[in-house]
Design a protein around this motif. Structure first.
Motif, PDB file in Angstrom:
ATOM      1  N   TRP A   1       0.859  -1.178   0.000  1.00  0.00           N
ATOM      2  CA  TRP A   1       0.000   0.000   0.000  1.00  0.00           C
ATOM      3  C   TRP A   1       0.893   1.225   0.000  1.00  0.00           C
ATOM      4  O   TRP A   1       1.842   1.319   0.794  1.00  0.00           O
ATOM      5  CB  TRP A   1      -0.898  -0.007   1.241  1.00  0.00           C
ATOM      6  N   GLU A   2       0.626   2.134  -0.905  1.00  0.00           N
ATOM      7  CA  GLU A   2       1.427   3.349  -1.019  1.00  0.00           C
ATOM      8  C   GLU A   2       0.632   4.544  -0.509  1.00  0.00           C
ATOM      9  O   GLU A   2      -0.511   4.750  -0.920  1.00  0.00           O
ATOM     10  CB  GLU A   2       1.823   3.599  -2.478  1.00  0.00           C
ATOM     11  N   PRO A   3       1.243   5.330   0.364  1.00  0.00           N
ATOM     12  CA  PRO A   3       0.527   6.524   0.852  1.00  0.00           C
ATOM     13  C   PRO A   3       0.385   7.563  -0.260  1.00  0.00           C
ATOM     14  O   PRO A   3       1.216   7.611  -1.172  1.00  0.00           O
ATOM     15  CB  PRO A   3       1.414   7.041   1.985  1.00  0.00           C
ATOM     16  N   PRO A   4      -0.650   8.384  -0.175  1.00  0.00           N
ATOM     17  CA  PRO A   4      -0.813   9.452  -1.176  1.00  0.00           C
ATOM     18  C   PRO A   4       0.144  10.607  -0.896  1.00  0.00           C
ATOM     19  O   PRO A   4       0.813  10.637   0.138  1.00  0.00           O
ATOM     20  CB  PRO A   4      -2.266   9.880  -0.973  1.00  0.00           C
TER      21      PRO A   4
ATOM     22  N   ASN B   1      -4.846  -4.348  -1.139  1.00  0.00           N
ATOM     23  CA  ASN B   1      -6.131  -3.905  -0.591  1.00  0.00           C
ATOM     24  C   ASN B   1      -6.571  -4.808   0.559  1.00  0.00           C
ATOM     25  O   ASN B   1      -7.751  -4.892   0.884  1.00  0.00           O
ATOM     26  CB  ASN B   1      -7.183  -3.902  -1.715  1.00  0.00           C
ATOM     27  N   GLU B   2      -5.621  -5.469   1.180  1.00  0.00           N
ATOM     28  CA  GLU B   2      -5.905  -6.473   2.196  1.00  0.00           C
ATOM     29  C   GLU B   2      -6.643  -5.901   3.408  1.00  0.00           C
ATOM     30  O   GLU B   2      -7.525  -6.548   3.966  1.00  0.00           O
ATOM     31  CB  GLU B   2      -4.608  -7.153   2.637  1.00  0.00           C
ATOM     32  N   VAL B   3      -6.294  -4.696   3.825  1.00  0.00           N
ATOM     33  CA  VAL B   3      -6.935  -4.109   5.006  1.00  0.00           C
ATOM     34  C   VAL B   3      -8.428  -3.876   4.742  1.00  0.00           C
ATOM     35  O   VAL B   3      -9.272  -4.241   5.560  1.00  0.00           O
ATOM     36  CB  VAL B   3      -6.221  -2.810   5.441  1.00  0.00           C
TER      37      VAL B   3
ATOM     38  N   ARG C   1       3.530  -2.455   6.655  1.00  0.00           N
ATOM     39  CA  ARG C   1       4.704  -1.640   7.007  1.00  0.00           C
ATOM     40  C   ARG C   1       6.006  -2.431   6.877  1.00  0.00           C
ATOM     41  O   ARG C   1       7.082  -1.836   6.818  1.00  0.00           O
ATOM     42  CB  ARG C   1       4.553  -1.112   8.429  1.00  0.00           C
ATOM     43  N   GLN C   2       5.907  -3.767   6.842  1.00  0.00           N
ATOM     44  CA  GLN C   2       7.107  -4.601   6.760  1.00  0.00           C
ATOM     45  C   GLN C   2       7.565  -4.826   5.324  1.00  0.00           C
ATOM     46  O   GLN C   2       8.698  -5.198   5.095  1.00  0.00           O
ATOM     47  CB  GLN C   2       6.870  -5.953   7.440  1.00  0.00           C
ATOM     48  N   LEU C   3       6.673  -4.638   4.366  1.00  0.00           N
ATOM     49  CA  LEU C   3       7.010  -4.879   2.955  1.00  0.00           C
ATOM     50  C   LEU C   3       7.898  -3.810   2.390  1.00  0.00           C
ATOM     51  O   LEU C   3       7.860  -2.686   2.738  1.00  0.00           O
ATOM     52  CB  LEU C   3       5.739  -5.009   2.114  1.00  0.00           C
TER      53      LEU C   3
ATOM     54  N   ARG D   1      -9.046   4.571  -8.546  1.00  0.00           N
ATOM     55  CA  ARG D   1      -7.928   3.834  -9.119  1.00  0.00           C
ATOM     56  C   ARG D   1      -8.014   2.362  -8.757  1.00  0.00           C
ATOM     57  O   ARG D   1      -8.547   1.999  -7.718  1.00  0.00           O
ATOM     58  CB  ARG D   1      -6.594   4.382  -8.601  1.00  0.00           C
ATOM     59  N   TYR D   2      -7.440   1.566  -9.627  1.00  0.00           N
ATOM     60  CA  TYR D   2      -7.346   0.129  -9.386  1.00  0.00           C
ATOM     61  C   TYR D   2      -6.108  -0.174  -8.553  1.00  0.00           C
ATOM     62  O   TYR D   2      -5.051   0.438  -8.735  1.00  0.00           O
ATOM     63  CB  TYR D   2      -7.260  -0.624 -10.722  1.00  0.00           C
ATOM     64  N   THR D   3      -6.250  -1.108  -7.645  1.00  0.00           N
ATOM     65  CA  THR D   3      -5.111  -1.639  -6.911  1.00  0.00           C
ATOM     66  C   THR D   3      -5.249  -3.158  -6.869  1.00  0.00           C
ATOM     67  O   THR D   3      -6.360  -3.684  -6.874  1.00  0.00           O
ATOM     68  CB  THR D   3      -5.010  -1.054  -5.482  1.00  0.00           C
TER      69      THR D   3
END
Length: 168
Positions: free
Chosen positions: A8-11, A131-133, A166-168, A124-126
């Protein structure tokens, strides 16, 4: 089969990201939506699990997840919003400028109307793994009577997924 992982990338600063997902509970003839709103630092502002009763198919619940996520964030005064969904066909339909002729066309129209309340609002598509959360929140709706909302905190059900991101 090669499994792709993503993070997941922050905006960008000043922009918020709303991840949404839907889940169908066949044996209960209901569905759930999950939504999580985060800022540019990845801090959770809002998380939601909502049970939906009148949903026919996966496309309908994914579309409803986007609509409900927008309804929950609209009053926050956010100007710049990115909505992420793992429903590629639906995201493509939302990105079109002409009216949708799909079965969920009316919901798409209503959702686009809500999107126009923001200065900038993109869908947007992810990938599912990013999108696990939101997916866990949608599955959690199985245990919810109507809606569970968390403002400025996170439910235990998503803590491991947030940690893993956060670990990825």
């Amino acid at each position: 089969m090669v499994r792709q992982y993503c993070r997941w990338e922050p905006p960008q600063p000043g922009t918020f990201k709303l991840n949404v997902d839907g889940a169908i509970f066949q044996n209960q003839q209901s569905a759930g939506i999950g939504a999580i709103l985060r800022d540019s630092k990845g801090e959770v502002l809002m998380a939601a699990s909502k049970r939906e009763s009148a949903v026919g198919d996966a496309t309908s619940i994914e579309m409803l997840a986007i609509l409900r996520g927008l309804q929950l964030t609209l009053h926050l005064g956010i100007q710049h919003l990115i909505i992420e969904s793992d429903a590629l066909t639906l995201v493509k339909e939302m990105q079109k400028t002409e009216p949708s002729m799909t079965l969920v066309g009316n919901v798409i129209r209503d959702t686009k109307e809500l999107m126009s309340c923001f200065r900038v609002c993109d869908v947007r598509y992810t990938m599912r793994s990013c999108n696990e959360v939101a997916h866990k929140l949608a599955r959690h709706a199985w245990q919810v009577t109507d809606i569970s909302l968390w403002w400025g905190s996170v439910p235990d059900v998503i803590v491991p997924a947030l940690w893993a991101e956060r670990q990825l």
